[in-house]
Design an enzyme around this catalytic site. Structure first.
Site, PDB file in Angstrom:
ATOM      1  N   ASP A 223      43.832  38.991  41.864  1.00  0.00           N
ATOM      2  CA  ASP A 223      43.230  40.123  42.976  1.00  0.00           C
ATOM      3  C   ASP A 223      44.173  41.226  42.432  1.00  0.00           C
ATOM      4  O   ASP A 223      45.592  41.104  42.338  1.00  0.00           O
ATOM      5  CB  ASP A 223      43.584  39.626  44.379  1.00  0.00           C
ATOM      6  CG  ASP A 223      42.950  40.534  45.466  1.00  0.00           C
ATOM      7  OD1 ASP A 223      43.165  41.897  45.140  1.00  0.00           O
ATOM      8  OD2 ASP A 223      42.657  40.051  46.378  1.00  0.00           O
ATOM      9  N   GLU A 249      39.260  40.116  41.433  1.00  0.00           N
ATOM     10  CA  GLU A 249      39.248  40.772  42.611  1.00  0.00           C
ATOM     11  C   GLU A 249      39.599  42.382  42.790  1.00  0.00           C
ATOM     12  O   GLU A 249      40.675  42.720  42.644  1.00  0.00           O
ATOM     13  CB  GLU A 249      39.559  39.805  43.719  1.00  0.00           C
ATOM     14  CG  GLU A 249      39.192  40.586  45.003  1.00  0.00           C
ATOM     15  CD  GLU A 249      39.471  39.259  46.031  1.00  0.00           C
ATOM     16  OE1 GLU A 249      39.229  38.146  45.683  1.00  0.00           O
ATOM     17  OE2 GLU A 249      39.936  39.678  47.331  1.00  0.00           O
ATOM     18  N   GLU A 275      36.145  43.714  50.253  1.00  0.00           N
ATOM     19  CA  GLU A 275      36.605  43.627  51.677  1.00  0.00           C
ATOM     20  C   GLU A 275      36.928  44.956  52.381  1.00  0.00           C
ATOM     21  O   GLU A 275      37.119  45.132  53.497  1.00  0.00           O
ATOM     22  CB  GLU A 275      38.198  42.840  51.481  1.00  0.00           C
ATOM     23  CG  GLU A 275      39.298  43.521  50.820  1.00  0.00           C
ATOM     24  CD  GLU A 275      40.368  42.656  50.538  1.00  0.00           C
ATOM     25  OE1 GLU A 275      40.153  41.774  49.742  1.00  0.00           O
ATOM     26  OE2 GLU A 275      41.511  42.907  50.825  1.00  0.00           O
ATOM     27  N   HIS A 325      36.134  37.998  52.874  1.00  0.00           N
ATOM     28  CA  HIS A 325      37.549  38.080  52.875  1.00  0.00           C
ATOM     29  C   HIS A 325      38.187  37.440  54.116  1.00  0.00           C
ATOM     30  O   HIS A 325      37.546  37.289  55.121  1.00  0.00           O
ATOM     31  CB  HIS A 325      37.861  39.543  53.141  1.00  0.00           C
ATOM     32  CG  HIS A 325      39.447  39.854  53.242  1.00  0.00           C
ATOM     33  ND1 HIS A 325      39.904  40.629  54.324  1.00  0.00           N
ATOM     34  CD2 HIS A 325      40.358  39.869  52.310  1.00  0.00           C
ATOM     35  CE1 HIS A 325      41.291  40.620  54.041  1.00  0.00           C
ATOM     36  NE2 HIS A 325      41.456  40.372  52.994  1.00  0.00           N
TER      37      HIS A 325
HETATM   38 MG   LIG Z   1      41.439  40.862  48.206  1.00  0.00          MG
END
Ligand SMILES: [Mg+2]
Length: 399
Positions: A223, A249, A275, A325
């Site tokens: 991420d 991500e 998210e 998320h």
């Molecule tokens: Mg994230």
């Protein structure tokens, strides 16, 4: 049934925290500025090395029939203010079971707030209404949504706030959570374009260490918390491919849909995000731009359970997956457990943070041996535990 009151409850308490809380922070978009890049971010006030002070702001929607619905914690007092000032007067006196009607009216009354804080407040109200509806009917929300589709929803360990630079600690933590039964882990990068080639090498060293510890075939995700630009993301993706991540991500800021699409064309790594993307219409643009492989709306931010259902339908129609998320585990679990396993194969568990987010709940949604068990409690299981509440302020009440 009529809504008689909307109460904001601000709670404080002391929570036990994991020994690994907090070792590092994730890279942030503002880190392109040197004065921000080196800043550490405050976590939570410490009581001692195993305990932190926690605060939680909850909405409680009360009715003339005695049943009430709860949502929270909300991410900041300002969201509670929006609930009381703008939303509570709209839902007072209405039937709380009419979740679609109330969502549509709150949204239509907030044209200047259809993304961002107002939508986050609407999301929380919607979640409280679903909790209330389930409690009124004596059924878990997962069942009201047509599930559960399985007994267990596989969880992945999301390692935000774990060390990224001390590779010894990284090895220790990765082995620890894999040993606890998690068959997938997501780790966070600390470096972006502001940190130059040295930062790229450190990101790659983190990925290499994790692949070594977890072994080939273990699901490993990364991420970048929206903090890269396209040239950097292309360069990183090329370096990361040898570690075969299940996904990468939020490589770019959420509105850079063309950039996401271009990145997808140049890498074999699936790209995820969402998210910080809100409502079905924003996700429609993501899907049509072919910007992502996996959509990750946050139920508490994107419009609540009511809106997450629409995003799920949209994703399914575009052959995309939805892995929500991991901010509010209970809402996420009722949603994920009610969707097809092919649409929602995995659910995030922020292993260091989710016990703290859920500290005030009687029955937090926690994974067991790497799986969440399908929920059985009525509503979304949002019962507050009086034993955990050290002080409480009723911030405001609406009629
Ligand atoms: Mg994230």
């Amino acid at each position: 049934m009529k809504i008689t009151n909307v109460r904001l409850r601000k709670l404080t308490g002391t929570a036990e925290c994991d020994p690994g809380f907090v070792e590092d922070r994730v890279v942030m978009p503002i880190d392109v500025y040197p004065e921000h890049r080196l800043l550490e971010r405050a976590a939570l006030p410490r009581v001692d090395d195993r305990h932190v002070r926690v605060e939680g702001l909850f909405i409680q929607i009360e009715t003339d029939e005695g049943v009430s619905g709860i949502a929270g914690p909300l991410l900041g007092d300002h969201l509670g203010q929006i609930v009381v000032d703008r939303l509570a007067p709209m839902i007072a006196g209405r039937d709380p079971r009419s979740t679609e009607l109330l969502w549509d009216q709150m949204f239509r009354q907030s044209p200047d707030g259809r993304l961002g804080d107002t939508l986050m407040a609407i999301s929380a109200v919607d979640c409280a209404l679903w909790d209330l509806k389930g409690k009124a009917l004596g059924e878990p929300v997962a069942r009201l949504l047509g599930g559960p589709t399985r007994d267990r929803v596989p969880a992945y360990a999301s390692m935000i706030s774990s060390s990224t630079s001390d590779l010894g600690l990284v090895r220790e933590r990765a082995a620890e959570w894999s040993g606890k039964g998690y068959r997938a882990q997501k780790w966070f990068f600390r470096h972006g374009p502001g940190s130059g080639n040295e930062g790229i090498d450190k990101n790659v060293a983190l990925a290499r260490t994790l692949r070594e510890v977890l072994g080939d075939g273990y699901d490993l995700m990364f991420d970048a918390w929206m903090s890269w630009d396209l040239p950097y993301a292309l360069k990183m993706a090329r370096r990361l491919e040898e570690f075969a991540p299940r996904w990468l991500e939020e490589p770019l800021m959420p509105d850079r849909l063309d950039g996401h699409a271009e990145l997808r064309q140049h890498t074999s790594i699936p790209i995820s995000g969402g998210e910080h993307t809100m409502t079905r219409w924003s996700f429609k643009a993501v899907a049509e731009a072919r910007a992502m492989d996996i959509l990750q709306p946050d139920i508490y931010w994107t419009g609540g359970i009511s809106e997450a259902l629409k995003i799920a339908a949209l994703a399914s129609a575009h052959d995309l997956q939805v892995m929500v998320h991991g901010f509010n585990n209970p809402a996420n679990l009722h949603f994920s457990a009610a969707m097809s396993p092919s649409l929602t194969p995995l659910q995030e568990n922020q292993v260091l943070w989710s016990p703290l987010f859920q500290h005030f709940l009687k029955e937090p949604a926690q994974s067991v041996d790497g799986d969440f068990l399908a929920p059985a409690a009525p509503g979304m299981g949002m019962e507050l535990d009086p034993d955990k509440i050290e002080s409480e302020t009723v911030v405001m009440m609406g009629e």
